[in-house]
Design an enzyme around this catalytic site. Structure first.
Site, PDB file in Angstrom:
ATOM      1  CB  VAL A 153     -25.223 -28.226  42.552  1.00  0.00           C
ATOM      2  CG1 VAL A 153     -24.583 -27.627  43.790  1.00  0.00           C
ATOM      3  CG2 VAL A 153     -26.489 -27.469  42.188  1.00  0.00           C
ATOM      4  CE  LYS A 197     -33.284 -27.490  47.823  1.00  0.00           C
ATOM      5  NZ  LYS A 197     -32.739 -26.884  46.640  1.00  0.00           N
ATOM      6  N   GLY A 244     -30.367 -20.838  47.093  1.00  0.00           N
ATOM      7  CA  GLY A 244     -29.168 -20.955  46.259  1.00  0.00           C
ATOM      8  C   GLY A 244     -27.955 -20.240  46.824  1.00  0.00           C
ATOM      9  CB  ILE A 287     -29.336 -15.740  49.330  1.00  0.00           C
ATOM     10  CG1 ILE A 287     -29.788 -15.169  47.984  1.00  0.00           C
ATOM     11  CG2 ILE A 287     -29.482 -14.707  50.440  1.00  0.00           C
ATOM     12  CD1 ILE A 287     -31.257 -14.758  47.958  1.00  0.00           C
ATOM     13  N   GLY A 335     -34.265 -23.204  30.760  1.00  0.00           N
ATOM     14  CA  GLY A 335     -33.550 -24.030  31.731  1.00  0.00           C
ATOM     15  C   GLY A 335     -33.834 -23.665  33.178  1.00  0.00           C
ATOM     16  CG  ASP A 371     -37.886 -25.817  45.550  1.00  0.00           C
ATOM     17  OD1 ASP A 371     -36.998 -26.666  45.713  1.00  0.00           O
ATOM     18  OD2 ASP A 371     -37.647 -24.590  45.493  1.00  0.00           O
ATOM     19  CE  LYS A 426     -35.445 -23.736  47.473  1.00  0.00           C
ATOM     20  NZ  LYS A 426     -35.655 -23.068  46.190  1.00  0.00           N
ATOM     21  N   GLY A 434     -28.978 -22.455  40.215  1.00  0.00           N
ATOM     22  CA  GLY A 434     -27.910 -22.368  39.214  1.00  0.00           C
ATOM     23  C   GLY A 434     -26.597 -22.887  39.758  1.00  0.00           C
TER      24      GLY A 434
HETATM   25  N1  HSE Z   1     -35.879 -25.266  41.524  1.00  0.00           N
HETATM   26  C1  HSE Z   1     -35.557 -24.297  42.528  1.00  0.00           C
HETATM   27  C2  HSE Z   1     -35.971 -22.916  42.073  1.00  0.00           C
HETATM   28  C3  HSE Z   1     -34.097 -24.267  42.878  1.00  0.00           C
HETATM   29  O1  HSE Z   1     -36.515 -22.770  40.982  1.00  0.00           O
HETATM   30  O2  HSE Z   1     -35.786 -21.971  42.836  1.00  0.00           O
HETATM   31  C4  HSE Z   1     -33.727 -25.431  43.732  1.00  0.00           C
HETATM   32  O3  HSE Z   1     -34.491 -25.466  44.895  1.00  0.00           O
END
Ligand code: HSE
Length: 440
Positions: A20, A111, A140, A142, A193, A207, A211, A309
């Site tokens: 990033v 996050k 990401g 959005i 990836g 994760d 968020k 990404g």
């Molecule tokens: N690894 C996260 C995802 C992106 O797969 O959405 C970063 O938070």
């Protein structure tokens, strides 16, 4: 004639030059003129700190720009904005605190850090009089943070339903569309990836939960404590569940649900759930994210795009840098997170109510359904439909039954599941998921 735009150089310190960070550098260069014209600021990365300066990178930087000690960013009086892209919650926490104390605007995509320590960090930001911006922390590319902070600022948020983890959405899409097992879908996601070598944070649901905490806190004006959210991952989903879900008119998504009830209690949960095939969220495939926000004035709004990404995420970081530039050039706007007093209490997850899908492996003998129905009935839990696929009767005298359950609290459902799991006729641990009707 157009009015002249004031021009200012904004010096930025960048911590982290991974995927990033490199994207931020590359895309700031790519659209430098456009950004300058739109913001009236020339945003320049003055210093970059990385862990290993000898590592080969796509971005070529002059030697004097690159360093390894983040203090150099904080101590440079010309740097007005620090971008934290190193991840984790220890060094990143020290850096963000030091940056705020040095009166530098912070931009972060972290996050986990915000979910864990948001309350403390935003209080410090308020005290120091500098904002924290974090558009890249959720979904990401959005711009969902700006949607909640600005676009929908006049709305009470009734609910948010989000597909906000691209890795899990890719895995579930491949299990659903190609019939892959969880292990094969994960391996494929890693090869492409999408998934990390250690995918735990993603597949455990955490994760997405981080968020969801951020979205819920912005929506309801108090920082949601991490221990008040309910999180389940995707590791235990069986391909058979996709077949049954499909037969019943659903697919399975890792869904984050954020909602306040009429008493002001706020529920925040992330778990695999059945989603009606007819609903637009069912068609969000692969690594894409989508967030459905229901506001009391605007009604339903849907935001869709790439949730991870280099380019999409750097687009969000650059948007925060432009916001920081606007603050520095034209004067203060908002400070990142604004608490308010409308809500303030998390709903105990046991009290959250939904429909459920329940798959049982049972003895294929008369009376089994009656035993299961009796357990549910004693707890006032109603069955809305049932299927018993004949092709799954096996020679060992077992069969599969799938039940769709009416509205029930999680607490009642968990108690019933424990009792059902202990019945002698039930031969495997019950497999169950929430069914989200996505109404309201
Ligand atoms: N690894 C996260 C995802 C992106 O797969 O959405 C970063 O938070």
């Amino acid at each position: 004639m157009t009015a002249p735009v004031p021009q200012r150089i904004i010096h930025v310190g960048l911590a982290g030059l991974g995927n990033v960070g490199a994207g931020v550098h590359k895309n700031l260069e790519k659209n430098r003129d456009l950004i300058r014209q739109r913001t009236g600021a020339d945003i320049r990365v003055k210093r970059v700190v990385v862990r290993d300066p000898t590592r080969a990178r796509d971005v070529q930087l002059p030697e004097e720009v690159l360093g390894t000690d983040w203090h150099a960013l904080v101590e440079d009086p010309e740097i007005q904005v620090i971008v934290e892209l190193i991840g984790g919650t220890t060094t990143a926490h020290e850096l963000v605190c030091a940056a705020l104390r040095a009166k530098k605007i912070v931009v972060t995509g972290n996050k986990a850090l915000l979910a864990e320590r948001g309350q403390e960090l935003f209080a410090l930001a308020e005290q120091c009089g500098v904002p924290i911006y974090f558009e890249a922390a959720v979904a990401g590319g959005i711009p969902i943070i700006q949607v909640l902070q600005e676009g929908l600022v006049g709305n009470r948020i009734l609910s948010i339903h989000g597909i906000i983890n691209g890795t899990c959405n890719y895995i579930l899409t491949r299990m659903s569309q190609a019939g892959l097992s969880y292990a094969d879908a994960l391996r494929e996601a890693q090869e492409k990836g999408y998934a990390e070598a250690d995918p735990t944070l993603d597949v455990s649901g955490w994760d997405a939960a981080h968020k969801a905490i951020i979205l819920a806190s912005l929506s309801y004006g108090f920082w949601i404590p991490q221990d008040k959210v309910h999180v389940e991952g995707v590791e235990h989903i069986d391909p058979a569940d996709f077949r049954f879900a499909q037969q019943l008119g659903y697919t399975i998504k890792l869904l984050s649900v954020i909602r306040a009830d009429d008493k002001g209690l706020v529920e925040v949960r992330t778990q695999p759930a059945l989603v009606p095939l007819s609903h637009v969220l069912a068609s969000v495939s692969g690594s894409f994210n989508a967030v459905l926000v229901n506001g009391d004035i605007v009604g339903e709004t849907l935001f869709y795009g790439r949730g991870a990404g280099q380019d999409p995420t750097s687009s969000s970081v650059i948007s925060d840098l432009c916001e920081a530039a606007a603050v520095l050039v034209y004067g203060a706007r908002h400070s990142g997170f604004v608490p308010h007093g409308l809500y303030g209490r998390s709903k105990p997850v046991e009290d959250t109510v939904s429909h459920y899908y329940l798959r049982l492996t049972v003895d294929d003998v008369p009376g089994v359904m009656a035993q299961v129905a009796a357990v549910l009935g004693r707890r006032q839990i109603g069955i809305s439909s049932m299927i018993q696929p004949e092709d799954l009767e096996d020679t060992s005298g077992r069969t599969t039954i799938v039940l769709m359950i009416h509205d029930a609290s999680l607490g009642a459902m968990q108690a019933a599941l424990e009792e059902i799991g202990a019945l002698a006729c039930v031969r495997e641990k019950p497999s169950w998921m929430r069914v989200e009707t996505l109404q309201g």
